[in-house]
Design an enzyme around this catalytic site. Structure first.
Site, PDB file in Angstrom:
ATOM      1  N   ASP A 131      46.876  46.028  37.461  1.00 67.68           N
ATOM      2  CA  ASP A 131      45.648  46.798  37.688  1.00 67.68           C
ATOM      3  C   ASP A 131      45.524  47.933  36.669  1.00 67.68           C
ATOM      4  OD1 ASP A 131      43.296  47.502  39.026  1.00 67.68           O
ATOM      5  OD2 ASP A 131      44.331  48.862  40.380  1.00 67.68           O
ATOM      6  N   ARG A 176      27.056  45.231  34.639  1.00 67.39           N
ATOM      7  CA  ARG A 176      28.055  46.311  34.806  1.00 67.39           C
ATOM      8  C   ARG A 176      29.477  45.801  34.858  1.00 67.39           C
ATOM      9  NH1 ARG A 176      26.394  48.925  40.223  1.00 67.39           N
ATOM     10  NH2 ARG A 176      28.439  49.842  39.936  1.00 67.39           N
ATOM     11  N   LYS A 177      29.661  44.478  34.880  1.00 65.33           N
ATOM     12  CA  LYS A 177      30.985  43.925  35.167  1.00 65.33           C
ATOM     13  C   LYS A 177      31.719  43.484  33.904  1.00 65.33           C
ATOM     14  CE  LYS A 177      28.856  41.148  37.846  1.00 65.33           C
ATOM     15  NZ  LYS A 177      28.480  40.025  38.707  1.00 65.33           N
TER      16      LYS A 177
END
Ligand SMILES: CCCCCCCC(=O)SCCNC(=O)CCNC(=O)[C@H](O)C(C)(C)COP(=O)(O)OP(=O)(O)OC[C@H]1O[C@@H](n2cnc3c(N)ncnc32)[C@H](O)[C@@H]1OP(=O)(O)O
Length: 262
Positions: A131, A176-177
């Site tokens: 992450d 936005r991704k």
């Protein structure tokens, strides 16, 4: 008291070698670090394709002033992966990005406090480093983001104390991704430890400001955004990008509250 809420002293850069690094960790650090700078035939040093990203235990380390800032920054908060002071006990890692190829690699040495199954790294710690690497990579490519989705497949356990490579690559950007793929492998690439995909979502306020007054999107469509161009200078400085990120989160919150309470 200083009128400026941040002390001028430089915080520790955790991405630099320390005594806990194994020879393999050191070797890989030097390998990628050497790719950050090239020498021309004339002996002149120029920037290479790779760049090492510095790493701190806070985006804003010494913030002391202002009610709003104090609330926002919470003085005792520390970045999760950099909150163990003992060198080598937790996450030892350094991240390099390749701007042209839009890829990113992290050299990661897992310390003894990250144990899950006996002698091996905890799955949550593996997800955490993935992450962090994909989040850092997406931020580098697109601007301040939050992880919206992370899907992890664990293929083979990672021995505690070993060094592995965490590779992140850009699959595509869509609105936005930012879609990323990630693989954790042994350092010679022969063993796949973990595979993951992630979606990082640009903070709404950044997205809202990436439209021109005539309503046309200013995005480049090549994975780098208006936002990242605007913040390119800020990104040179972890302090500036930290301020920007924290402010965006705060404003985003206010923005949402305003528009959901009416
Ligand atoms: C220096 C160290 C760096 C470390 C980086 C670490 C990164 C992190 O861990 S961030 C912390 C973990 N993440 C979070 O807490 C995020 C919590 N979630 C959120 O805040 C929101 O859901 C957020 C911001 C992701 C999106 O919400 P919002 O801004 O309202 O957008 P929303 O309209 O719902 O979705 C935007 C787009 O994303 C898509 N999307 C949202 N969530 C998901 C999801 N889980 N899966 C797939 N797509 C999703 C939506 O479908 C939508 O797509 P489209 O634009 O095509 O319609």
């Amino acid at each position: 008291m200083s009128p400026w809420p941040f002390t001028p002293s430089q915080p520790r850069d955790y991405s630099l070698p320390n005594a806990s690094w194994s020879s393999e960790m050191q070797r890989l650090y030097e390998h990628y670090n050497n790719l950050c700078e090239m020498e021309t035939e004339g002996g002149e040093k120029i920037k290479g394709a790779w760049r090492r990203l510095p790493s701190y235990n806070r985006s804003l380390k010494y913030a002391t002033g202002g009610q709003c800032l104090s609330k926002l920054l919470q003085g005792k908060a520390r970045i999760f992966t950099r909150n163990i002071e003992e060198q080598g006990a937790g996450f030892e890692y350094v991240v390099f990005v390749n701007k042209q190829e839009k890829t990113c690699v992290c050299v990661f040495q897992a310390g003894h406090l990250l144990e899950g199954p006996p002698g091996h790294v905890h799955g949550g710690a593996i997800a955490t480093i993935i992450d962090s690497v994909t989040g850092t990579h997406a931020t580098y490519l697109s601007g301040p983001v939050m992880t919206a989705n992370l899907t992890v497949n664990y293929r083979s356990p990672i021995p505690l104390g070993s060094v592995v490579l965490v590779h992140s690559s850009l699959d595509k950007t869509e609105g936005r991704k930012t879609f990323l793929s990630c693989q954790v492998t042994s350092t010679d690439g022969s063993k796949m430890h973990t595979e993951a995909t992630g979606i990082a979502c640009l903070c709404p306020l950044v997205w809202a400001t990436s439209w021109d007054s005539d309503g046309q999107s200013s995005r480049c469509g090549d994975g780098s955004s208006y936002c990242s161009e605007r913040t390119a200078e800020a990104k040179q400085s972890p302090w500036a990008v930290g301020v920007l990120f924290e402010c965006i989160l705060f404003l985003n919150d206010q923005f949402s509250k305003t528009f959901t309470s009416h």
